[in-house]
Design a protein around this motif. Structure first.
Motif, PDB file in Angstrom:
ATOM      1  N   TRP A   1      -5.181   4.108  12.357  1.00  0.00           N
ATOM      2  CA  TRP A   1      -5.365   2.629  12.512  1.00  0.00           C
ATOM      3  C   TRP A   1      -3.983   2.133  12.033  1.00  0.00           C
ATOM      4  CZ3 TRP A   1      -6.271   1.814  17.879  1.00  0.00           C
ATOM      5  CH2 TRP A   1      -7.189   1.420  17.810  1.00  0.00           C
ATOM      6  N   ARG A   2      -4.191   2.119  10.477  1.00  0.00           N
ATOM      7  CA  ARG A   2      -3.086   1.784   9.360  1.00  0.00           C
ATOM      8  C   ARG A   2      -1.725   2.536   9.620  1.00  0.00           C
ATOM      9  NH1 ARG A   2      -1.604   3.415   4.628  1.00  0.00           N
ATOM     10  NH2 ARG A   2      -3.088   5.582   4.455  1.00  0.00           N
TER      11      ARG A   2
ATOM     12  N   HIS B   1       1.831   0.667  11.230  1.00  0.00           N
ATOM     13  CA  HIS B   1       2.954   1.258  10.490  1.00  0.00           C
ATOM     14  C   HIS B   1       4.196   1.495  11.354  1.00  0.00           C
ATOM     15  CE1 HIS B   1       1.033   1.173   6.385  1.00  0.00           C
ATOM     16  NE2 HIS B   1       0.314  -0.214   6.435  1.00  0.00           N
TER      17      HIS B   1
ATOM     18  N   SER C   1      -5.673   8.310   8.184  1.00  0.00           N
ATOM     19  CA  SER C   1      -5.875   6.934   8.544  1.00  0.00           C
ATOM     20  C   SER C   1      -5.032   5.884   9.240  1.00  0.00           C
ATOM     21  CB  SER C   1      -5.728   5.431   7.565  1.00  0.00           C
ATOM     22  OG  SER C   1      -6.193   4.526   8.561  1.00  0.00           O
TER      23      SER C   1
ATOM     24  N   ASP D   1       1.092  -1.318  -0.049  1.00  0.00           N
ATOM     25  CA  ASP D   1      -0.201   0.234   0.014  1.00  0.00           C
ATOM     26  C   ASP D   1       0.877   1.119   0.260  1.00  0.00           C
ATOM     27  OD1 ASP D   1       0.767  -0.343   2.918  1.00  0.00           O
ATOM     28  OD2 ASP D   1      -1.096   0.252   3.602  1.00  0.00           O
TER      29      ASP D   1
END
Length: 188
Positions: A142-143, A147, A140, A30
């Motif tokens: 949470w994303r 990471h 985002s 991503d």
């Protein structure tokens, strides 16, 4: 503490943060990157041995330098503050925790670097999440947090490398050892 020595090492590690970090990065599908930090282990190293206020000042300066080199919104915006606050939180955390660890042990530097980087990244994600509430940006949390926590674990590898370099040079930095006894009075 010898400020010129700290400044030279900070300059070198800031250069490594800017130039070498991408070479060690793991790029995810991503387009997110998991990359180690070279400055957080240095902030942790300083916070393990320096008094509170100098440690916080160094964390603030290095965090502000990272903020100035981290443009947002396709390079159109520079936000000063998230990393400065995050690095200060990490430095304060290490100052509080340094009584529970062996300061000269490499694994102490590694463990506290992972935890300190995680705390700093948590502050950064919180900062941008709150900012995103009133700017309606596509962030985002949470994303990003996932990471950045993976990057914090990866920072442990750079901390181990830096421990091999920084710990033998502790005398060069001029840190006061609170456990060393001073020989006062007569010689015998």
């Amino acid at each position: 503490m010898r400020w010129p020595v700290v400044a030279i090492f900070a300059y070198i590690l800031l250069g490594m943060e800017l130039a070498v970090k991408r070479a060690f990065a793991i790029v995810l599908p991503d387009a997110a990157m998991i990359a180690p930090s070279f400055l957080v282990p240095f902030v942790v190293y300083i916070a393990l041995s320096a008094p509170l206020l100098p440690a916080l000042w160094i964390a603030l300066i290095l965090g502000a330098a990272v903020d100035l080199r981290s443009p947002r919104d396709a390079g159109a915006l520079v936000v000063l503050g998230p990393y400065a606050l995050g690095y200060m939180a990490a430095a304060y955390f290490v100052v509080v925790m340094r009584g529970f660890v062996m300061r000269k042990h490499p694994l102490s530097l590694v463990l506290l670097s992972v935890l300190g980087c995680g705390l700093a990244e948590l502050v950064v994600v919180t900062f941008f999440s709150i900012r995103g509430l009133y700017t309606m940006s596509e962030f985002s949390a949470w994303r990003e947090l996932l990471h950045r926590m993976a990057s914090s674990v990866y920072t442990g590898a750079s901390a181990l490398l830096l421990a091999a370099v920084l710990l033998p040079l502790s005398n060069m930095f001029g840190f006061h050892d609170p456990h060393a006894r001073r020989q006062m009075g007569r010689r015998g």
